[in-house]
Design a protein around this motif. Structure first.
Motif, short mmCIF file in Angstrom:
data_model
loop_
_atom_site.label_atom_id
_atom_site.label_comp_id
_atom_site.label_asym_id
_atom_site.label_seq_id
_atom_site.Cartn_x
_atom_site.Cartn_y
_atom_site.Cartn_z
N UNK A 1 0.84 -1.20 0.00
CA UNK A 1 0.00 0.00 0.00
C UNK A 1 0.87 1.26 0.00
N UNK A 2 1.98 1.23 0.72
CA UNK A 2 2.90 2.38 0.70
C UNK A 2 3.49 2.58 -0.69
N UNK A 3 3.78 1.49 -1.39
CA UNK A 3 4.28 1.61 -2.77
C UNK A 3 3.20 2.14 -3.70
N UNK A 4 1.95 1.75 -3.44
CA UNK A 4 0.84 2.29 -4.23
C UNK A 4 0.72 3.80 -4.01
N UNK A 5 0.92 4.25 -2.78
CA UNK A 5 0.87 5.68 -2.49
C UNK A 5 1.99 6.42 -3.21
N UNK A 6 3.16 5.80 -3.28
CA UNK A 6 4.26 6.39 -4.04
C UNK A 6 3.90 6.45 -5.52
N UNK A 7 3.31 5.39 -6.03
CA UNK A 7 2.88 5.38 -7.44
C UNK A 7 1.86 6.48 -7.70
N UNK A 8 0.92 6.67 -6.78
CA UNK A 8 -0.09 7.71 -6.96
C UNK A 8 0.54 9.09 -6.96
N UNK A 9 1.57 9.29 -6.15
CA UNK A 9 2.28 10.57 -6.13
C UNK A 9 2.88 10.84 -7.51
N UNK A 10 3.38 9.79 -8.13
CA UNK A 10 4.01 9.91 -9.46
C UNK A 10 3.00 10.03 -10.59
N UNK A 11 1.77 9.61 -10.37
CA UNK A 11 0.76 9.58 -11.42
C UNK A 11 -0.08 10.85 -11.54
N UNK A 12 0.13 11.81 -10.68
CA UNK A 12 -0.70 13.02 -10.70
C UNK A 12 -0.63 13.70 -12.07
N UNK B 1 -0.85 16.89 -12.86
CA UNK B 1 0.01 18.08 -12.85
C UNK B 1 1.44 17.66 -12.57
N UNK B 2 2.29 17.77 -13.58
CA UNK B 2 3.68 17.30 -13.45
C UNK B 2 4.45 18.06 -12.38
N UNK B 3 4.01 19.25 -12.03
CA UNK B 3 4.69 20.04 -10.99
C UNK B 3 4.45 19.45 -9.60
N UNK B 4 3.41 18.64 -9.46
CA UNK B 4 3.10 18.03 -8.17
C UNK B 4 3.75 16.66 -8.01
N UNK B 5 4.32 16.14 -9.08
CA UNK B 5 4.98 14.82 -9.01
C UNK B 5 6.34 14.95 -8.33
N UNK B 6 6.81 13.86 -7.72
CA UNK B 6 8.10 13.92 -7.03
C UNK B 6 9.28 13.91 -8.00
N UNK C 1 8.91 9.85 3.57
CA UNK C 1 7.56 9.32 3.30
C UNK C 1 7.04 9.93 2.00
N UNK C 2 6.18 9.20 1.32
CA UNK C 2 5.53 9.72 0.12
C UNK C 2 4.61 10.86 0.52
N UNK C 3 4.45 11.81 -0.37
CA UNK C 3 3.56 12.95 -0.14
C UNK C 3 2.16 12.43 0.14
N UNK C 4 1.49 13.01 1.11
CA UNK C 4 0.14 12.57 1.44
C UNK C 4 -0.94 13.48 0.84
N UNK C 5 -0.57 14.68 0.44
CA UNK C 5 -1.51 15.62 -0.16
C UNK C 5 -1.50 15.42 -1.68
N UNK C 6 -2.18 14.38 -2.13
CA UNK C 6 -2.15 13.97 -3.53
C UNK C 6 -3.48 14.24 -4.20
N UNK C 7 -3.41 14.72 -5.44
CA UNK C 7 -4.61 14.86 -6.27
C UNK C 7 -4.91 13.48 -6.83
N UNK C 8 -6.01 12.88 -6.40
CA UNK C 8 -6.34 11.51 -6.80
C UNK C 8 -7.08 11.42 -8.12
N UNK C 9 -6.92 12.39 -8.97
CA UNK C 9 -7.43 12.32 -10.33
C UNK C 9 -6.23 12.06 -11.23
N UNK C 10 -6.09 10.84 -11.67
CA UNK C 10 -4.90 10.44 -12.43
C UNK C 10 -5.14 10.41 -13.93
#
Length: 123
Positions: A53-64, A66-71, A85-94
């Motif tokens: 699940x933590x890896x999924x959260x990292x993937x979601x951070x990368x999938x945003x 807006x490229x400016x919000x990606x890590x 830790x992976x960013x927790x304030x993620x836009x969940x519209x991928x």
């Protein structure tokens, strides 16, 4: 996401609402059912469910969208190493569903197709 879920990104053998893995990810995270995506056929994935699940959260951070919000890649490495830790304030519209979402650089217009760089930005 393919490794964690044990399925391909596009699986036409599934029902219409779950053909596309990233669209399914959007639905599961918004409904608080991210664990449903963990590959149940893999004993290893099941045994390490919280890590998956933590890896999924990292993937979601990368999938945003807006490229400016990606890590940065250096941040991804730090997360994988466990020093960050992976960013927790993620836009969940991928998945961009309309042209407004494509205009990342602000120069997409209805009369001209968006440039490839406007569509996704660096990943």
């Amino acid at each position: 996401m393919e490794i964690a879920s044990g399925r391909t990104n596009l699986d036409t053998s599934r029902s219409e609402e779950s053909i596309h893995l990233i669209t399914l990810l959007e639905e599961k995270v918004k409904n608080g059912h991210l664990v449903d995506l963990v590959d149940r056929n893999s004993n290893d994935m099941h045994a390490h469910e919280q890590d998956v699940i933590q890896m999924m959260k990292l993937a979601m951070w990368c999938l945003q969208i807006d490229c400016k919000r990606r890590p940065k890649m250096s941040d991804v490495v730090k997360v994988l190493e466990g020093t960050m830790d992976a960013e927790s304030n993620i836009d969940h519209n991928f998945v961009a569903t309309n042209q407004v979402n494509f205009g990342i650089a602000g120069n997409a217009t209805p009369s001209a197709p968006p440039l490839a760089s406007d569509l996704s930005g660096p990943r």
